[in-house]
Design an enzyme around this catalytic site. Structure first.
Site, PDB file in Angstrom:
ATOM      1  N   ASP A   1      -5.413  -7.381   2.495  1.00  0.00           N
ATOM      2  CA  ASP A   1      -5.424  -6.449   1.370  1.00  0.00           C
ATOM      3  C   ASP A   1      -6.548  -6.919   0.443  1.00  0.00           C
ATOM      4  O   ASP A   1      -6.990  -8.074   0.526  1.00  0.00           O
ATOM      5  CB  ASP A   1      -4.067  -6.489   0.664  1.00  0.00           C
ATOM      6  CG  ASP A   1      -4.024  -5.640  -0.591  1.00  0.00           C
ATOM      7  OD1 ASP A   1      -4.455  -4.478  -0.522  1.00  0.00           O
ATOM      8  OD2 ASP A   1      -3.571  -6.148  -1.633  1.00  0.00           O
TER       9      ASP A   1
ATOM     10  N   ASP B   1      -7.142  -5.888  -3.440  1.00  0.00           N
ATOM     11  CA  ASP B   1      -6.832  -6.136  -4.849  1.00  0.00           C
ATOM     12  C   ASP B   1      -5.809  -7.256  -5.014  1.00  0.00           C
ATOM     13  O   ASP B   1      -4.724  -7.221  -4.410  1.00  0.00           O
ATOM     14  CB  ASP B   1      -6.291  -4.861  -5.508  1.00  0.00           C
ATOM     15  CG  ASP B   1      -7.326  -3.747  -5.534  1.00  0.00           C
ATOM     16  OD1 ASP B   1      -8.480  -4.001  -5.154  1.00  0.00           O
ATOM     17  OD2 ASP B   1      -6.966  -2.623  -5.917  1.00  0.00           O
TER      18      ASP B   1
ATOM     19  N   LYS C   1      -1.051   1.931   6.057  1.00  0.00           N
ATOM     20  CA  LYS C   1      -1.714   0.728   6.570  1.00  0.00           C
ATOM     21  C   LYS C   1      -1.122   0.326   7.922  1.00  0.00           C
ATOM     22  O   LYS C   1      -1.857  -0.037   8.846  1.00  0.00           O
ATOM     23  CB  LYS C   1      -1.566  -0.425   5.575  1.00  0.00           C
ATOM     24  CG  LYS C   1      -2.394  -0.280   4.314  1.00  0.00           C
ATOM     25  CD  LYS C   1      -2.296  -1.526   3.441  1.00  0.00           C
ATOM     26  CE  LYS C   1      -3.127  -1.400   2.183  1.00  0.00           C
ATOM     27  NZ  LYS C   1      -3.056  -2.618   1.337  1.00  0.00           N
TER      28      LYS C   1
ATOM     29  N   ASN D   1       4.740  -3.443  -1.485  1.00  0.00           N
ATOM     30  CA  ASN D   1       4.478  -2.170  -0.806  1.00  0.00           C
ATOM     31  C   ASN D   1       3.799  -2.362   0.548  1.00  0.00           C
ATOM     32  O   ASN D   1       3.746  -1.426   1.347  1.00  0.00           O
ATOM     33  CB  ASN D   1       3.611  -1.269  -1.683  1.00  0.00           C
ATOM     34  CG  ASN D   1       4.408  -0.653  -2.814  1.00  0.00           C
ATOM     35  OD1 ASN D   1       5.434  -0.038  -2.598  1.00  0.00           O
ATOM     36  ND2 ASN D   1       3.945  -0.850  -4.043  1.00  0.00           N
TER      37      ASN D   1
END
Length: 249
Positions: A12, A14, A162, A188
């Protein structure tokens, strides 16, 4: 002799690879180039603040997505690519040094490395290219005749999106997902983290921290180490200052 299974690491972006929210940085640059007005900037700032304080929220993400599509519609892809270059300049300055170290270890092991983010696809793709990674995956906005349209051309690259994308990529590339790695800060991303054999929580929100603890996953907090490092640097600088002052007396 049987070939080793192909291994990939999925990061990921961020608060996992970079400090902060890449979409907020993109928003600031779009504002600077007069893509939208002050009210939209305040809207983005409020949601960026809520992301930092409360973490991700599906309803908020959907709201932001719809407003972002309206902003992007009618602009050329060439414009966005030029602005994305500027955004990536800023993102590189926000890379966690520890994340860079982790990426280097995967590269040394011969693993494929993918950045995967809900941000517009141009950002993770460009950042991955700059870092010498296998590729970047993001949310694709529909383009017609070189101009952005007010709808998506892919799933929103978030949560289940994703997971489905990585499943398809694993089939295409021949990855053994039981041997693959995934890193994220957000609860998430549980659909992605539970897909691979070697998940880790990086700078996790409270819910991911709890789930990682329950499952015995590694939990790594770059931010805490960064704060400690800054404190130590200040202490060392103060000591040097006192030493120099002593020499002057």
């Amino acid at each position: 002799m049987k070939a080793k299974p192909r291994v990939a690491a999925f990061f990921d972006v961020d608060e996992t690879v970079i400090r902060g929210a890449s979409s907020w940085i993109l928003t600031r640059e779009l504002f600077r180039h007069r893509f939208f007005g002050v009210s939209d900037l305040f809207f983005a700032a409020r949601h960026a603040f809520m992301y930092v304080v409360l973490g991700e929220d599906q309803n908020r993400i959907e709201h932001v997505k719809n407003r972002a599509l309206r902003v992007m519609a009618g602009h050329s892809r060439q414009e966005i690519m030029a602005i994305s270059e500027q955004v990536c300049d800023l993102l590189e300055k926000k890379l966690f040094p520890q994340a860079q170290g982790l990426i280097k270890r995967h590269l040394a092991a011969g693993h494929d490395i993918w950045l995967i983010s809900a941000a517009p696809a141009e950002l993770p793709q460009m950042l991955a290219e700059r870092l010498g990674l296998t590729g970047g995956i993001g949310t694709q906005i529909a383009v017609k005749d070189g101009v952005y349209q007010p709808q998506l051309a892919s799933e929103l690259m978030h949560s289940q999106g994703k997971r489905e994308t990585v499943i398809a990529l694993a089939k295409e590339r021949g990855y053994d997902l039981t041997q693959c790695f995934a890193y994220s800060d957000s609860d998430n991303d549980m659909p992605l983290l539970t897909l691979v054999g070697k998940p880790s929580a990086i700078n996790p929100d409270i819910w991911l921290r709890v789930r990682a603890f329950q499952r015995g996953w590694p939990v790594i907090d770059f931010r805490r180490r960064s704060r400690i490092s800054k404190i130590l640097q200040k202490v060392k600088a103060r000591r040097r200052g006192l030493e120099l002052k002593g020499l002057d007396q």
